[in-house]
Design a protein around this motif. Structure first.
Motif, PDB file in Angstrom:
ATOM      1  N   ASP A 123       8.882 -12.296   1.012  1.00 38.25           N
ATOM      2  CA  ASP A 123       8.118 -11.314   0.632  1.00 38.25           C
ATOM      3  C   ASP A 123       8.659  -9.991   1.143  1.00 38.25           C
ATOM      4  OD1 ASP A 123       5.899 -12.609  -0.180  1.00 38.25           O
ATOM      5  OD2 ASP A 123       4.877 -12.508   1.704  1.00 38.25           O
ATOM      6  N   ASP A 124       9.835  -9.858   1.212  1.00 38.02           N
ATOM      7  CA  ASP A 124      10.360  -8.513   1.794  1.00 38.02           C
ATOM      8  C   ASP A 124      10.108  -7.259   0.656  1.00 38.02           C
ATOM      9  OD1 ASP A 124      11.277  -9.064   4.207  1.00 38.02           O
ATOM     10  OD2 ASP A 124      13.452  -8.865   3.744  1.00 38.02           O
ATOM     11  N   TRP A 125      10.224  -7.945  -0.566  1.00 42.59           N
ATOM     12  CA  TRP A 125       9.983  -6.985  -1.823  1.00 42.59           C
ATOM     13  C   TRP A 125       9.045  -6.006  -1.710  1.00 42.59           C
ATOM     14  CZ3 TRP A 125       5.971  -7.672  -5.209  1.00 42.59           C
ATOM     15  CH2 TRP A 125       5.355  -9.028  -5.012  1.00 42.59           C
ATOM     16  N   LYS A 126       7.821  -6.406  -1.118  1.00 40.91           N
ATOM     17  CA  LYS A 126       6.279  -5.798  -1.088  1.00 40.91           C
ATOM     18  C   LYS A 126       6.580  -4.573  -0.252  1.00 40.91           C
ATOM     19  CE  LYS A 126       3.633 -10.052  -1.674  1.00 40.91           C
ATOM     20  NZ  LYS A 126       2.609 -11.019  -1.258  1.00 40.91           N
ATOM     21  N   ASN A 127       7.574  -4.605   0.497  1.00 43.68           N
ATOM     22  CA  ASN A 127       7.786  -3.393   1.487  1.00 43.68           C
ATOM     23  C   ASN A 127       8.014  -2.295   0.686  1.00 43.68           C
ATOM     24  OD1 ASN A 127       6.975  -4.657   3.822  1.00 43.68           O
ATOM     25  ND2 ASN A 127       9.063  -5.435   3.979  1.00 43.68           N
ATOM     26  N   TYR A 128       9.088  -2.579  -0.417  1.00 44.98           N
ATOM     27  CA  TYR A 128       9.551  -1.405  -1.200  1.00 44.98           C
ATOM     28  C   TYR A 128       9.349  -1.427  -2.654  1.00 44.98           C
ATOM     29  CZ  TYR A 128      13.139  -4.917  -2.094  1.00 44.98           C
ATOM     30  OH  TYR A 128      13.534  -6.312  -2.416  1.00 44.98           O
ATOM     31  N   THR A 129       8.354  -2.132  -2.807  1.00 48.25           N
ATOM     32  CA  THR A 129       7.978  -2.176  -4.402  1.00 48.25           C
ATOM     33  C   THR A 129       6.439  -1.591  -4.789  1.00 48.25           C
ATOM     34  OG1 THR A 129       9.311  -4.067  -4.651  1.00 48.25           O
ATOM     35  CG2 THR A 129       7.778  -3.557  -6.492  1.00 48.25           C
ATOM     36  N   GLY A 130       6.462  -0.686  -5.585  1.00 46.29           N
ATOM     37  CA  GLY A 130       4.879  -0.155  -5.922  1.00 46.29           C
ATOM     38  C   GLY A 130       4.632  -0.777  -7.277  1.00 46.29           C
ATOM     39  N   SER A 131       3.254  -1.023  -7.468  1.00 44.28           N
ATOM     40  CA  SER A 131       3.190  -1.574  -8.884  1.00 44.28           C
ATOM     41  C   SER A 131       1.514  -1.283  -9.101  1.00 44.28           C
ATOM     42  CB  SER A 131       3.399  -3.011  -8.713  1.00 44.28           C
ATOM     43  OG  SER A 131       2.761  -3.687  -7.815  1.00 44.28           O
ATOM     44  N   TYR A 132       1.480  -0.952 -10.458  1.00 46.85           N
ATOM     45  CA  TYR A 132       0.073  -1.062 -11.155  1.00 46.85           C
ATOM     46  C   TYR A 132       0.179  -1.967 -12.479  1.00 46.85           C
ATOM     47  CZ  TYR A 132      -4.351   0.097 -12.688  1.00 46.85           C
ATOM     48  OH  TYR A 132      -5.558   0.334 -13.133  1.00 46.85           O
ATOM     49  N   LEU A 133      -0.598  -2.788 -12.587  1.00 48.31           N
ATOM     50  CA  LEU A 133      -0.569  -3.568 -14.072  1.00 48.31           C
ATOM     51  C   LEU A 133      -1.832  -3.241 -14.630  1.00 48.31           C
ATOM     52  CD1 LEU A 133       1.509  -6.917 -13.529  1.00 48.31           C
ATOM     53  CD2 LEU A 133       2.298  -4.501 -13.755  1.00 48.31           C
ATOM     54  N   ASN A 134      -2.981  -3.465 -13.846  1.00 50.01           N
ATOM     55  CA  ASN A 134      -4.082  -3.464 -14.659  1.00 50.01           C
ATOM     56  C   ASN A 134      -5.381  -3.177 -13.754  1.00 50.01           C
ATOM     57  OD1 ASN A 134      -4.444  -5.971 -13.685  1.00 50.01           O
ATOM     58  ND2 ASN A 134      -3.471  -6.715 -15.332  1.00 50.01           N
ATOM     59  N   GLU A 135      -6.517  -3.351 -14.055  1.00 49.72           N
ATOM     60  CA  GLU A 135      -7.475  -3.133 -13.162  1.00 49.72           C
ATOM     61  C   GLU A 135      -7.589  -4.124 -12.139  1.00 49.72           C
ATOM     62  OE1 GLU A 135     -11.583  -2.698 -14.452  1.00 49.72           O
ATOM     63  OE2 GLU A 135     -10.954  -1.658 -16.050  1.00 49.72           O
ATOM     64  N   GLY A 136      -7.012  -5.254 -12.206  1.00 52.61           N
ATOM     65  CA  GLY A 136      -6.998  -6.135 -11.382  1.00 52.61           C
ATOM     66  C   GLY A 136      -6.345  -5.833  -9.944  1.00 52.61           C
ATOM     67  N   PHE A 137      -5.737  -4.771 -10.197  1.00 55.14           N
ATOM     68  CA  PHE A 137      -5.001  -4.234  -8.797  1.00 55.14           C
ATOM     69  C   PHE A 137      -5.865  -3.219  -7.947  1.00 55.14           C
ATOM     70  CE2 PHE A 137      -0.255  -4.988  -9.014  1.00 55.14           C
ATOM     71  CZ  PHE A 137      -0.402  -5.781  -9.895  1.00 55.14           C
ATOM     72  N   LEU A 138      -7.246  -3.024  -8.488  1.00 49.95           N
ATOM     73  CA  LEU A 138      -8.012  -2.070  -7.710  1.00 49.95           C
ATOM     74  C   LEU A 138      -9.252  -2.628  -7.119  1.00 49.95           C
ATOM     75  CD1 LEU A 138      -8.202   0.637 -10.635  1.00 49.95           C
ATOM     76  CD2 LEU A 138      -6.819   0.524  -8.957  1.00 49.95           C
ATOM     77  N   ILE A 139      -9.554  -2.329  -6.304  1.00 52.22           N
ATOM     78  CA  ILE A 139     -10.720  -2.848  -5.550  1.00 52.22           C
ATOM     79  C   ILE A 139     -11.967  -2.191  -5.798  1.00 52.22           C
ATOM     80  CG2 ILE A 139     -11.658  -3.525  -3.032  1.00 52.22           C
ATOM     81  CD1 ILE A 139      -8.825  -3.574  -2.035  1.00 52.22           C
ATOM     82  N   PRO A 140     -12.705  -2.716  -6.655  1.00 53.59           N
ATOM     83  CA  PRO A 140     -13.796  -1.998  -7.407  1.00 53.59           C
ATOM     84  C   PRO A 140     -14.927  -1.265  -6.617  1.00 53.59           C
ATOM     85  CG  PRO A 140     -14.107  -4.365  -8.040  1.00 53.59           C
ATOM     86  CD  PRO A 140     -12.808  -4.263  -7.146  1.00 53.59           C
ATOM     87  N   PHE A 141     -15.095  -1.841  -5.187  1.00 53.07           N
ATOM     88  CA  PHE A 141     -16.265  -1.343  -4.635  1.00 53.07           C
ATOM     89  C   PHE A 141     -16.080  -0.410  -3.695  1.00 53.07           C
ATOM     90  CE2 PHE A 141     -14.705  -5.381  -3.081  1.00 53.07           C
ATOM     91  CZ  PHE A 141     -14.006  -5.125  -1.758  1.00 53.07           C
ATOM     92  N   LEU A 142     -14.631  -0.008  -3.363  1.00 54.18           N
ATOM     93  CA  LEU A 142     -14.281   1.251  -2.682  1.00 54.18           C
ATOM     94  C   LEU A 142     -13.932   2.472  -3.531  1.00 54.18           C
ATOM     95  CD1 LEU A 142     -11.285  -0.488  -0.638  1.00 54.18           C
ATOM     96  CD2 LEU A 142     -13.493  -0.288   0.005  1.00 54.18           C
TER      97      LEU A 142
END
Lengths: 230, 487
Positions: free
Chosen positions: A69-88
């Protein structure tokens, strides 16, 4: 930085992506172009370990993304709305992402001030993300992806739904980040933006990389000719 | 108008959920037919039943008296369960269709609600069998018109009530108290509301011109509903522009990644219709104790264990059976972001633990009935925290159905799969098996100690259990994410 080896994704018999060998080097700014269904999003999703490859592997900094899982530390990403938390609210969402990377709300505020030119009032209001327009959602996603100062940035069609001034802001932001050492991978339908920004272009068709070129003065024309309906 | 109905039909049939889980729909369809037959049966033999229960009262009178209760509950039930199909007109608002037509449409369509069908299935058999055979035709006609008007009134009134009360949730409690009071007074025979109702209904039926009254009321309710819709038929009203009233829950922010995740999950519950209504339902379930903790049950360990199990796990089970599915619309962001799977699962585990504890504390007063109840519930609390929550999460890694957060809970089967039906059985069944085992050896009381101990051990070793769970989650993550993306 990112190595793709013998990668294939198929749904049943239909192969949607097949890449024999692809390396994305550190500090490259790579643009992926291709028509709808060519396999751009599939490729990005595979790099982000969101879907399971039918064969082959993706490595980030020599580690398999599906195993470590190390890549999660240094990878930023945005593909689509599924990456957003709608109720925040956008604010809460950014703080949520920030906290995952050890940033507190003051850091997030600073970040927001730095990039204030990018977003409109809606993003600072108390609206929930689900109530935002498509363009503003896109902006929230992009902001979240660069919030943690990633080393790798992966964006799927970042220019879509953005107003002209945000588009030009984003272009210079991407260049600036790249100059600071961030490896960037974006997909886009807008050939002009991609050739403006990227120093390497991958052209995908029917799941295959058909062109892989460094950008030069003729690239735009070449791409335009390629995509002209033949 | 007909085209609109066709669109609506297509929306139903083409919804991926409908297409995807055809077997589940067949099962639900069979259950539905069975329930309907039962209702018809009750309606048809209502006269027998009423004579058994109220042998001294005229059947028609008792039936109309019960109708009073029926309509009262009907209204409350509608309030929670009946959906206003207002949102579905949104795409048509900009098309050249007269607005009035668009607004009549959801009102008329609401007739097809299952609640109305149930009412008709219950009343028509009785009407045909008893009323029509004992009274002159004119009386029958007036009677049925009056009753149908009442159903229609409830149906349309619900539109306005829903709009009005959804912004004032506290008033709902107030309303429930009033209805409760009316029913209490009625049962106590202090004020016989149902008697008045019954008398009025019968006198209307005797004097045909009075039929105008219920018809007017029904029409009026229609127009009130219509006006309500008219006022709210703009997109910005349809979108719920609620204000932020969730406190920032900042106390959780001190607990690192897990606190951060829990905070987000709690916000999800509070800010979205379906999990929120589920939460309300859970509170209602706490009253189950009044039904089960009766004098005759106090020595029945099976009932006590079951009730204790549900009281201390109801939210964890009701909400938890859809774990991960709740997050389907942003599951990808959880996968792509820096969130350790172990912490993600632990945040859910802790949330279940806290809600179980909450359930235990709230229902502790039942222990006044018998110390046994408090004792058993404490054991079940340990069992639920230690075992149920982990097992439930483990089973939930097989959830692959997407849930859209915006839709209401009631009669909403989205996300319901075989997993949900099966998940409860082992969790709820295990304590009973333990009990039966101890009973077999002649020491049934010790089963409570055993259950508490098992729970306690599981809590002590929760890290190990969560690690097993994490392994399973990592194995299943692609399949889950794939399912959650199917809109």
């Amino acid at each position: 930085m990112i190595q793709i080896n013998n990668l294939k994704k198929a749904y049943g018999k239909k192969v949607v992506l097949s890449i024999d060998d692809l390396t994305i080097n550190e500090r490259e700014l790579v643009g992926i172009v291709g028509n709808n269904g060519a396999g751009k999003t599939t490729m990005l999703s595979l790099i982000l370990d969101l879907i399971e490859p039918s064969r082959g592997s993706v490595k980030s900094k020599d580690q398999l993304v599906s195993k470590v899982d190390d890549w999660k530390n240094y990878t930023g990403s945005y593909l689509n709305e599924g990456f957003l938390i709608p109720f925040l609210t956008p604010q809460e969402f950014l703080e949520f992402i920030g906290k995952l990377h050890g940033l507190n709300s003051k850091d997030v505020k600073e970040f927001m001030n730095e990039n204030a030119a990018f977003y409109a009032e809606d993003i600072t209001s108390k609206k929930y993300i689900r109530e935002l327009s498509a363009g503003n959602k896109n902006k929230v996603g992009i902001l979240a992806s660069i919030l943690s100062a990633p080393e790798i940035l992966i964006l799927d069609e970042p220019f879509s739904n953005l107003d002209p001034s945000s588009q030009s802001w984003l272009k210079s932001k991407l260049k600036k980040l790249n100059n600071e050492g961030v490896t960037i991978l974006i997909s886009s339908h807008d050939l002009k933006h991609v050739t403006d920004v990227c120093n390497r272009i991958l052209l995908i068709e029917n799941g295959l990389i058909v062109k892989d070129k460094n950008t030069n003065a003729e690239t735009l024309e070449e791409l335009e000719n390629y995509f002209n309906v033949r | 108008m007909i085209e609109l109905l066709i669109h609506q039909w297509k929306e139903k049939v083409r919804s991926p959920y409908w297409q995807k889980s055809i077997w589940l729909n067949i099962v639900l369809g069979i259950i539905g037919v069975y329930v309907m037959l039962n209702i018809v049966f009750i309606g048809f033999f209502a006269d027998f039943i009423l004579l058994k229960v109220f042998p001294d009262t005229d059947v028609v009178q008792s039936f109309t008296r019960i109708l009073f209760y029926y309509f009262a509950f009907d209204l409350i039930f509608r309030f929670f369960a009946q959906q206003i199909p207002a949102l579905s007109v949104q795409p048509y608002l900009t098309l050249p269709i007269p607005k009035s037509k668009l607004l009549h449409y959801p009102l008329i369509k609401s007739f097809s609600s299952f609640i109305n069908v149930v009412a008709l299935l219950l009343i028509l058999p009785f009407f045909g069998k008893v009323i029509c055979t004992t009274f002159p035709p004119m009386f029958c006609l007036c009677w049925i018109i009056t009753v149908l008007s009442f159903i229609a009134t409830n149906n349309f009134l619900n539109f306005s009530l829903k709009k009005y009360f959804s912004k004032r949730p506290l008033l709902i409690l107030f309303l429930l108290v009033i209805v409760g009071l009316i029913i209490y007074l009625d049962i106590n025979k202090s004020v016989s509301f149902s008697g008045y109702f019954s008398a009025d209904l019968l006198s209307i039926s005797r004097a045909p011109f009075l039929v105008v009254i219920p018809l007017t009321i029904a029409t009026l309710s229609y127009y009130i509903g219509y006006n309500m819709l008219k006022k709210n038929a703009y997109i910005e009203d349809i979108q719920t522009n609620q204000h932020l009233n969730t406190s920032s829950l900042s106390f959780l922010s001190h607990y690192g990644e897990i606190g951060n995740l829990m905070r987000t999950e709690i916000k999800m519950i509070l800010r979205n219709k379906r999990p929120k209504s589920l939460m309300y339902v859970t509170v209602i379930f706490f009253a189950y104790g009044f039904i089960f903790y009766q004098e005759k049950n106090i020595n029945n360990y099976v009932i006590l264990i079951f009730t204790g199990f549900f009281l201390t796990s109801i939210f964890a089970i009701q909400y938890g059976q859809f774990s991960f599915s709740w997050e389907s619309s942003f599951f990808d962001s959880y996968l792509a972001n820096k969130i350790a799977p172990f912490n993600y699962l632990k945040s859910k585990y802790l949330l279940f633990a806290f809600t179980s504890l909450f359930g235990f504390v709230v229902t502790l007063p039942y222990a006044l009935i018998s110390y046994k109840i408090g004792f058993i519930n404490a054991a079940m609390l340990l069992y639920n925290i230690g075992i149920s929550s982990v097992v439930l999460l483990y089973i939930c890694t097989w959830n692959t159905s997407r849930i859209d957060l915006g839709r209401s809970q009631f009669m909403n089967y989205q996300g319901t799969g075989v997993t949900q039906f099966l998940s409860i059985i082992p969790i709820a069944g295990f304590p009973i098996i333990v009990y039966l085992l101890f009973k077999y050896f002649g020491v049934p009381e010790y089963s409570i100690y055993a259950l508490g101990l098992i729970g306690l051990i599981a809590i002590v070793f929760n890290k190990y259990m969560l690690q097993l769970l994490t392994r399973q989650f990592i194995k299943r993550r692609y399949k889950m994410a794939l399912g959650f993306r199917q809109i």
